[in-house]
Every structure is written in structure tokens, then in C-alpha cells.
Scaffold this active site. Sequence first.
Site, short mmCIF file in Angstrom:
data_model
loop_
_atom_site.label_atom_id
_atom_site.label_comp_id
_atom_site.label_asym_id
_atom_site.label_seq_id
_atom_site.Cartn_x
_atom_site.Cartn_y
_atom_site.Cartn_z
N LYS A 28 -18.35 12.38 -26.21
CA LYS A 28 -19.07 12.71 -24.97
C LYS A 28 -20.29 13.59 -25.27
O LYS A 28 -20.28 14.36 -26.22
CB LYS A 28 -18.13 13.44 -24.01
CG LYS A 28 -16.91 12.63 -23.61
CD LYS A 28 -15.91 13.45 -22.82
CE LYS A 28 -15.27 14.54 -23.64
NZ LYS A 28 -14.14 15.21 -22.97
N THR A 69 -19.81 22.39 -14.02
CA THR A 69 -19.28 21.25 -14.78
C THR A 69 -17.85 21.52 -15.25
O THR A 69 -17.40 20.97 -16.25
CB THR A 69 -20.17 20.95 -16.01
OG1 THR A 69 -20.31 22.17 -16.76
CG2 THR A 69 -21.53 20.44 -15.62
N GLY A 114 -14.18 20.98 -15.69
CA GLY A 114 -13.26 19.85 -15.56
C GLY A 114 -13.90 18.48 -15.71
O GLY A 114 -13.25 17.47 -15.44
N THR A 115 -15.13 18.44 -16.21
CA THR A 115 -15.79 17.12 -16.36
C THR A 115 -15.04 16.23 -17.35
O THR A 115 -14.88 15.03 -17.11
CB THR A 115 -17.25 17.28 -16.82
OG1 THR A 115 -17.27 18.19 -17.93
CG2 THR A 115 -18.14 17.81 -15.72
N GLY A 116 -14.59 16.84 -18.45
CA GLY A 116 -13.89 16.04 -19.47
C GLY A 116 -12.56 15.52 -18.96
O GLY A 116 -12.18 14.37 -19.23
N CYS A 117 -11.84 16.36 -18.21
CA CYS A 117 -10.53 15.94 -17.65
C CYS A 117 -10.75 14.76 -16.70
O CYS A 117 -10.02 13.76 -16.76
CB CYS A 117 -9.90 17.09 -16.87
SG CYS A 117 -9.72 18.61 -17.81
N1 LIG Z 1 -24.93 18.32 -17.05
C1 LIG Z 1 -24.44 17.08 -17.11
N2 LIG Z 1 -25.10 16.05 -16.55
C2 LIG Z 1 -24.60 14.79 -16.59
N3 LIG Z 1 -23.46 14.46 -17.20
C3 LIG Z 1 -22.75 15.45 -17.79
C4 LIG Z 1 -23.18 16.81 -17.78
N4 LIG Z 1 -22.26 17.56 -18.44
C5 LIG Z 1 -21.29 16.71 -18.83
N5 LIG Z 1 -21.57 15.44 -18.45
C6 LIG Z 1 -20.74 14.25 -18.66
O1 LIG Z 1 -19.42 14.60 -18.28
C7 LIG Z 1 -18.46 13.97 -19.15
C8 LIG Z 1 -17.63 15.05 -19.84
O2 LIG Z 1 -18.38 15.55 -20.92
P1 LIG Z 1 -18.25 16.97 -21.60
O3 LIG Z 1 -18.86 16.84 -22.96
O4 LIG Z 1 -18.80 18.02 -20.69
O5 LIG Z 1 -16.68 17.12 -21.67
P2 LIG Z 1 -15.79 18.39 -21.88
O6 LIG Z 1 -16.51 19.43 -22.64
O7 LIG Z 1 -14.52 17.88 -22.47
O8 LIG Z 1 -15.52 18.90 -20.40
P3 LIG Z 1 -14.52 20.07 -19.86
O9 LIG Z 1 -14.02 20.84 -21.05
O10 LIG Z 1 -15.33 20.88 -18.91
O11 LIG Z 1 -13.42 19.37 -19.13
C9 LIG Z 1 -19.29 13.10 -20.10
O12 LIG Z 1 -19.40 11.79 -19.56
C10 LIG Z 1 -20.64 13.80 -20.12
O13 LIG Z 1 -21.69 12.96 -20.50
C1 LIG Z 2 -5.53 23.18 -17.67
C2 LIG Z 2 -6.85 22.83 -18.26
N1 LIG Z 2 -6.98 21.67 -18.95
C3 LIG Z 2 -8.17 21.34 -19.47
C4 LIG Z 2 -9.28 22.18 -19.34
C5 LIG Z 2 -10.61 21.81 -19.97
O1 LIG Z 2 -11.56 21.62 -19.05
C6 LIG Z 2 -9.10 23.39 -18.61
N2 LIG Z 2 -10.13 24.25 -18.41
N3 LIG Z 2 -7.88 23.68 -18.08
#
Ligand SMILES: Nc1ncnc2c1ncn2[C@@H]1O[C@H](COP(=O)(O)OP(=O)(O)OP(=O)(O)O)[C@@H](O)[C@H]1O
Ligand SMILES: Cc1ncc(CO)c(N)n1
Length: 269
Positions: free
Chosen positions: A173, A206, A208-211
Site C-alpha cells: 500500500k 486516515t 484505520g485505512t489499512g484495516c
Molecule cells: N492520504 C491518502 N489519500 C488517499 N489514499 C490514501 C491516503 N492514505 C492512505 N491511503 C490509502 O489507504 C489504504 C491504506 O493504506 P496505508 O498505507 O495508509 O495503510 P496502513 O498504514 O496499514 O493504515 P492504518 O495503519 O491506518 O490502518 C491504501 O489503499 C492507501 O493507498
Molecule cells: C485494534 C487496531 N488494529 C489495527 C490498527 C491499525 O490501524 C489499530 N490502530 N488498532
Amino acid sequence: MRKVLTIAGSDSGGGAGIQADIKTFQELEVFGMSAITAITAQNTLGVQAVFPLTPDAVAEQMDSIGTDMGTDAIKTGMLFNGEIIQAVSGKIKQYGWTNVVVDPVMIAKGGASLLKLDAISALKKYLLPISTIVTPNIPEAEELTSMKIESLEDKKEAARRLIDLGVKNAVIKGGHDTDPLKSNDLLYDGVNFIIFESDRIQTKNTHGTGCTFSAAIAAELSKGIQIEKAVKTAKDFIQAAIEDQLYIGLGHGPTNHGAYRKSLRETRI
Ligand SMILES: Nc1ncnc2c1ncn2[C@@H]1O[C@H](COP(=O)(O)OP(=O)(O)OP(=O)(O)O)[C@@H](O)[C@H]1O
Ligand SMILES: Cc1ncc(CO)c(N)n1
């Protein structure tokens, strides 16, 4: 109705973890179920405390689902330690569950550890070989592949190394990318590289975007949708959720899980 199980941590703030997953499942019209690995006291400012459950408590929740309802897909999030990873991997194998999406959650946005450092080897040894797709952000991909990622070529090499660990597909990502204008994700299925482009939205909200992204992939896979299309829907889902800002909390606020379905309704009218 298709069923999806999330195996993850609870976020009291409602933006990440189990709460984000269940909201995403609901929006994508699949039946959401959960096996909780840890309870976090968390808000938009950070993680105040983590209370892990025992591996047996996680395994029993999975047994409850395995001996009755079954599931069409699984998503794993925060697994916290090697013992929980082993218990989860064992149960996935025991029930022969497929469509396994692994979000290798390691560190929360504020820096709190959601996975013990010595658990990374367990993730590689037990869980990745039985996974359909792994969805690391850039720091997580660096940890899993023991390399620095600074270019598209580096991302491709990291994706190759992830496939060498036994997982069928990898999507790296772009949220943590240094590109100020784009947040592109790279999918590799062991043969082809596919880039999912999107404009970077200028926001601190942002959490929880990854979740949310990995939960959306699991929801789509449960419906029998192919990987590339599932990742595309997840990308559209998270883009809409970040764009439609909620302004909740004083720190990194959550995204709006209802935005994607709302946008579909509006385009139908
Ligand atoms: N500022 C942004 N604008 C558009 N898309 C974004 C942005 N930030 C994250 N994304 C998208 O959100 C999704 C999650 O990516 P990210 O790399 O932030 O995951 P993450 O770090 O595991 O997230 P988290 O730890 O907050 O749950 C991907 O599809 C990424 O491209
Ligand atoms: C419980 C939990 N899972 C995943 C993440 C990563 O976004 C978070 N902040 N909290």
C-alpha cells in the site's frame, strides 16, 4: 448471504480494528463475524492500553464459528504475539478456510506496537504460507522482506520476496509513500504487477485505512470475485471513505465507511 470473519483487535475509538472491519462488511453487504485477539483502549490521539486475549480464547472464538456457521473469507489484523499467530494459523488449517486476507498490522499511527517484534517470524512461518493475499504498508513490507523500499523497483522486489514466503498475492500500500500527490498501491500475483492509482488526499484523518482496505478485499473475495477486482473495489471504497471527511476526535480521525455505498446510490440516480 456471504459470511466473513475478522480476526483482529478491538479499537474502542471505532475507526480501526474489529469495528472498522464490521462496518466495512456491512457496507459491502456481507455478514460480518469476529474473533477478538486483543482489546485496545484507543482513540484518535493514540493507543492508551493493550489487553491481549489468550491464544485459547482466540481459538475458541474461531471454533464457535467453525463448528456452526463457517465462513467464506477471513481477514486478520492485529494478532499481537506469536502464540496467537500459531493458534489462528492452526484453526484456519483445521477448518480448511480459504480466501485468507492478512493485514500484517505492526505499529499504530501514534507509534504503539500492535505486534511483538519476535512475532514477525511466526507471521512468516505459519500465516503467510496459508494466505491468499497479504496487504502490508511500506514499513511492514520492509520488516517482512528485510529491505528498504524507496522506489517502484524496490516495491516490486519486496512483492517478489513476499511471494517467495508462500503467500499467493501481495499488495504493497502507498499510504506511507513519500509521493506528495499520489497514494498508489502495487499488486503482485506472482506473474503480473498491477498499480492501483489514486490521488493523495490532504488530510490527517486516515485512522484505520489499512484495516478498512483489507476488510473490503475479504468481503469481495467472499463473493467469489477475483483478486484484481476485489483490490479495485477496496481501493475505491477507501478513497471514498477518506474523501468524505468526518472530523471526529482531536488527532488522526476515522474515515467514513458509509461513503462508498452512498456514492454508488448517487450514481444510480
Ligand atoms: N492520504 C491518502 N489519500 C488517499 N489514499 C490514501 C491516503 N492514505 C492512505 N491511503 C490509502 O489507504 C489504504 C491504506 O493504506 P496505508 O498505507 O495508509 O495503510 P496502513 O498504514 O496499514 O493504515 P492504518 O495503519 O491506518 O490502518 C491504501 O489503499 C492507501 O493507498
Ligand atoms: C485494534 C487496531 N488494529 C489495527 C490498527 C491499525 O490501524 C489499530 N490502530 N488498532
